[in-house]
Design a protein around this motif. Structure first.
Motif, short mmCIF file in Angstrom:
data_model
loop_
_atom_site.label_atom_id
_atom_site.label_comp_id
_atom_site.label_asym_id
_atom_site.label_seq_id
_atom_site.Cartn_x
_atom_site.Cartn_y
_atom_site.Cartn_z
N GLY A 8 0.93 -1.14 0.01
CA GLY A 8 -0.04 0.08 -0.08
C GLY A 8 0.85 1.28 0.05
N VAL A 9 1.97 1.33 0.77
CA VAL A 9 3.00 2.39 0.57
C VAL A 9 3.58 2.59 -0.42
N SER A 15 1.93 6.60 -6.88
CA SER A 15 0.61 7.26 -7.44
C SER A 15 0.92 8.82 -7.26
N ALA A 16 1.52 9.18 -6.05
CA ALA A 16 1.66 10.39 -5.67
C ALA A 16 2.82 11.09 -6.75
N ASN A 206 -0.24 -2.88 -9.68
CA ASN A 206 0.86 -2.32 -8.88
C ASN A 206 2.10 -2.16 -9.43
N VAL A 207 2.33 -3.04 -10.41
CA VAL A 207 3.64 -3.01 -11.38
C VAL A 207 3.38 -1.59 -12.35
N LYS A 212 4.92 3.65 -13.88
CA LYS A 212 4.57 5.21 -14.55
C LYS A 212 5.28 6.24 -13.50
N ALA A 213 5.64 5.89 -12.02
CA ALA A 213 6.37 6.71 -11.29
C ALA A 213 8.13 6.87 -11.90
#
Length: 274
Positions: A8-9, A15-16, A206-207, A212-213
Motif C-alpha cells: 500500500g505504501v 501514484s503521488a 501495482n507494477v 509510471k512513477a
C-alpha cells in the motif's frame, strides 16, 4: 510491517510521484514541441520529419495468479509491456503501460491511445512538409519503429531484409540510426531504476503504478539534470504547392517510405553509409 501494508505504501508513493510530475515532464506535445522533436532527429540522426522513435520494453513480473499464458512473452518470461515514443534526449514523449506480455507489438500500438491518436490525427502533429532541400512532394511527419509494427503513412518500419537493394538497405540504416534513441532511452531507464533488473514481485496493477512513477522520474532527470548524451552513445556523423501523399493506410505507407528512401540516396539527403 506486513506485506499488504508495504504494498500500500509503495502504491501510494508511486501514484503521488506520477500525479505530481506527469503534467510537467510528460505532457501531450504541442505542435511547436513536435517541430522541436523533429529538429532533434534531423540534427542528431539525420532523419527529417521524424517526431519520435517507437519501441516496447517487456517489464519482467512474477506470474499473476490464474493468468494462464496472457503475460508469457516470446522471450519466455512473464511481463507487462511499456510501449514508448522517445525523443533524441532519451525522454519518453508518450507511453502506454500494462499490456499483456503475450500481445504483439503492432496490436499493442493499434489498441493504445497513442496509436489511435496518431492515426486519427488527434496529436496536433504538424502538416506534411518538404524534406530539407527537396522540391519533391511534402512528406508527413512520422514515427520510426522496427519490424514488429505495421507500416502506415505515420509509422515507418524497415524494408523486409530479403532481397534488399542499395536504396532499401540505406533506408534501413537511416531508420536504425533514428530508432536507437528509444533503445538507448530504455537502457538508461533500466539501469537507473534497478527494480527492473529482476521480476517485480507485485500484482500487475501495482507494477503499472511503479512503471509510471519511474517513467516520470526518468523524464525529470533527462529534462533537468542530464546532459544530452549522458549514459548513452549514439553515432551521429555530420549531415552532408505540391500534392501530399494520401490514400489507404497501407498503400500510403508504402509511398511515404519510398519517398524517404529516394531522398536518402539523393545528393541532398545522403550521408556516409557505414
Amino acid at each position: 510491517m506486513g506485506t499488504s501494508t508495504i504494498a500500500g505504501v509503495v502504491r501510494a508513493t508511486c501514484s503521488a510521484i506520477w500525479l505530481s510530475l506527469k503534467s510537467s515532464v510528460l505532457p501531450q506535445p504541442t505542435r511547436q514541441q513536435w517541430l522541436d522533436i523533429a529538429q532533434g532527429f534531423l540534427e542528431r540522426a539525420q532523419f527529417p520529419n521524424c517526431i519520435g522513435a517507437l519501441d516496447e520494453k517487456h517489464i519482467r513480473v512474477k506470474k499473476p495468479p490464474n493468468s494462464g499464458s496472457q503475460y508469457y512473452n516470446y522471450k519466455q518470461f512473464f511481463s507487462v509491456v511499456l510501449l514508448a515514443l522517445a525523443d533524441t534526449n532519451y525522454r519518453f514523449i508518450i507511453v502506454d503501460i500494462g499490456s499483456y506480455g503475450s500481445t504483439a507489438d503492432a496490436r499493442i500500438f493499434r489498441a493504445s491511445r497513442m496509436g489511435r491518436w496518431l492515426q486519427s490525427e488527434q496529436l496536433d502533429v504538424p502538416q506534411p512538409a518538404s524534406l530539407p532541400g527537396s522540391t519533391g512532394p511534402p512528406a508527413p511527419y512520422v514515427v520510426v519503429g522496427d519490424e514488429g509494427f505495421a507500416l502506415s503513412s505515420h509509422l515507418m518500419r524497415p524494408f523486409p531484409r530479403r532481397g534488399l537493394d542499395g536504396k532499401r538497405r540505406n533506408f534501413n540504416y537511416r531508420l536504425s540510426r533514428a530508432r536507437r534513441f528509444v533503445e538507448c532511452a530504455f537502457g538508461i531507464f533500466s539501469n537507473k531504476w534497478r527494480v527492473f533488473q529482476s521480476a517485480i514481485q507485485l500484482a500487475p496493477q501495482n507494477v503499472n503504478v511503479v512503471i509510471k512513477a519511474c517513467v516520470v522520474q526518468h523524464n525529470y532527470i533527462r529534462t533537468y539534470e542530464a546532459t544530452p548524451d549522458e549514459d548513452a552513445q549514439v553515432y551521429s556523423p555530420p549531415s552532408g504547392g505540391e500534392a501530399v501523399l494520401l490514400g489507404r493506410t497501407g498503400y500510403a505507407g508504402l509511398r511515404v517510405r519510398e519517398l524517404f528512401a529516394d531522398y536518402f540516396i539523393s545528393p541532398i539527403g545522403s550521408i556516409p553509409f557505414h
